[in-house]
Design a protein around this motif. Structure first.
Motif, mmCIF file in Angstrom:
data_model
loop_
_atom_site.group_PDB
_atom_site.id
_atom_site.type_symbol
_atom_site.label_atom_id
_atom_site.label_comp_id
_atom_site.label_asym_id
_atom_site.label_seq_id
_atom_site.Cartn_x
_atom_site.Cartn_y
_atom_site.Cartn_z
ATOM 1 N N VAL A 184 -1.768 10.467 -15.248
ATOM 2 C CA VAL A 184 -3.001 10.248 -14.481
ATOM 3 C C VAL A 184 -4.082 9.670 -15.350
ATOM 4 C CG1 VAL A 184 -4.775 11.344 -13.087
ATOM 5 C CG2 VAL A 184 -2.392 12.062 -12.912
ATOM 6 N N GLU A 230 2.377 1.648 -3.514
ATOM 7 C CA GLU A 230 1.347 2.066 -4.468
ATOM 8 C C GLU A 230 0.951 3.519 -4.227
ATOM 9 O OE1 GLU A 230 -1.818 -0.732 -4.095
ATOM 10 O OE2 GLU A 230 -0.648 -2.363 -4.969
ATOM 11 N N GLN A 231 0.829 3.907 -2.984
ATOM 12 C CA GLN A 231 0.443 5.280 -2.647
ATOM 13 C C GLN A 231 1.518 6.255 -3.110
ATOM 14 O OE1 GLN A 231 -2.451 6.326 -1.595
ATOM 15 N NE2 GLN A 231 -1.760 8.435 -1.663
ATOM 16 N N GLN A 232 2.774 5.899 -2.882
ATOM 17 C CA GLN A 232 3.861 6.791 -3.294
ATOM 18 C C GLN A 232 3.891 6.962 -4.809
ATOM 19 O OE1 GLN A 232 7.745 6.146 -1.584
ATOM 20 N NE2 GLN A 232 6.809 5.145 0.195
ATOM 21 N N VAL A 233 3.670 5.881 -5.535
ATOM 22 C CA VAL A 233 3.665 5.974 -6.998
ATOM 23 C C VAL A 233 2.503 6.832 -7.461
ATOM 24 C CG1 VAL A 233 3.391 4.663 -9.138
ATOM 25 C CG2 VAL A 233 4.905 3.807 -7.353
ATOM 26 N N LYS A 234 1.332 6.645 -6.856
ATOM 27 C CA LYS A 234 0.166 7.450 -7.233
ATOM 28 C C LYS A 234 0.419 8.920 -6.947
ATOM 29 C CE LYS A 234 -3.343 3.886 -6.580
ATOM 30 N NZ LYS A 234 -4.453 3.434 -5.732
ATOM 31 N N GLU A 235 0.979 9.229 -5.787
ATOM 32 C CA GLU A 235 1.249 10.628 -5.427
ATOM 33 C C GLU A 235 2.263 11.231 -6.382
ATOM 34 O OE1 GLU A 235 2.484 10.691 -1.374
ATOM 35 O OE2 GLU A 235 0.533 10.027 -0.630
ATOM 36 N N HIS A 236 3.303 10.456 -6.678
ATOM 37 C CA HIS A 236 4.342 10.973 -7.557
ATOM 38 C C HIS A 236 3.796 11.212 -8.965
ATOM 39 C CE1 HIS A 236 8.462 11.755 -8.745
ATOM 40 N NE2 HIS A 236 8.267 11.000 -9.815
ATOM 41 N N CYS A 237 3.000 10.274 -9.453
ATOM 42 C CA CYS A 237 2.475 10.392 -10.808
ATOM 43 C C CYS A 237 1.372 11.430 -10.918
ATOM 44 C CB CYS A 237 1.966 9.041 -11.303
ATOM 45 S SG CYS A 237 3.313 7.878 -11.606
ATOM 46 N N SER A 238 0.732 11.741 -9.813
ATOM 47 C CA SER A 238 -0.335 12.744 -9.873
ATOM 48 C C SER A 238 0.236 14.138 -10.141
ATOM 49 C CB SER A 238 -1.141 12.751 -8.578
ATOM 50 O OG SER A 238 -0.319 13.208 -7.498
ATOM 51 N N GLU A 263 0.830 -1.204 0.000
ATOM 52 C CA GLU A 263 0.000 0.000 0.000
ATOM 53 C C GLU A 263 0.861 1.249 0.000
ATOM 54 O OE1 GLU A 263 -2.636 -0.327 3.296
ATOM 55 O OE2 GLU A 263 -3.802 -1.942 2.387
#
Length: 131
Positions: free
Chosen positions: A131, A117-125, A114
């Motif tokens: 996105v 995954e959260q870090q990748v989502k934050e970075h890619c956002s 988790e």
């Protein structure tokens, strides 16, 4: 002046015949060796040509591998700036493979997956194209 007649004329003729036979045998031996050398020279030439062709093939294949490696790197996505623990990505990746294979990933805690995954989502956002 006439040549001196020798009493050993048959012996001298016989010695000359032996000498001619010996020389004839030597010439045949040298000719056979020369033929063998010529055959080997032809074989060496064909091997040199094969070697050159193989060198060209190796160079071609090395260039092709380099091109394919470059092509595969073309679509790589490099994410920097993530703060992860040293082994968390490896454990998360192992867990996703275990899950895909129907096994339970015991050494990959849910928190690590988790978190990653959260870090990748934050970075890619931060980048609208991802996105």
């Amino acid at each position: 002046m006439a040549p001196k007649k020798s009493a050993n004329l048959p012996d001298e003729v016989e010695a000359i015949k032996k000498s001619l036979d010996f020389l004839s045998a030597e010439i045949k031996t040298v000719a056979a060796q020369q033929n063998k050398i010529m055959e080997l020279m032809g074989e060496i030439q064909s091997l040199k040509i094969q070697n050159i062709e193989k060198d060209k093939r190796i160079t071609f294949l090395e260039n092709r591998v380099a091109d394919l490696e470059q092509y595969t790197r073309m679509n790589d996505l490099i994410i920097s700036g993530l703060k992860t623990r040293h082994r968390s990505y490896a454990r998360a990746a192992a867990a996703s493979e275990d899950t895909a294979a129907g096994r339970r990933g015991a050494d990959a805690p849910e928190v690590d997956r988790e978190s990653l995954e959260q870090q990748v989502k934050e970075h890619c956002s931060n980048y609208p194209s991802f996105v």
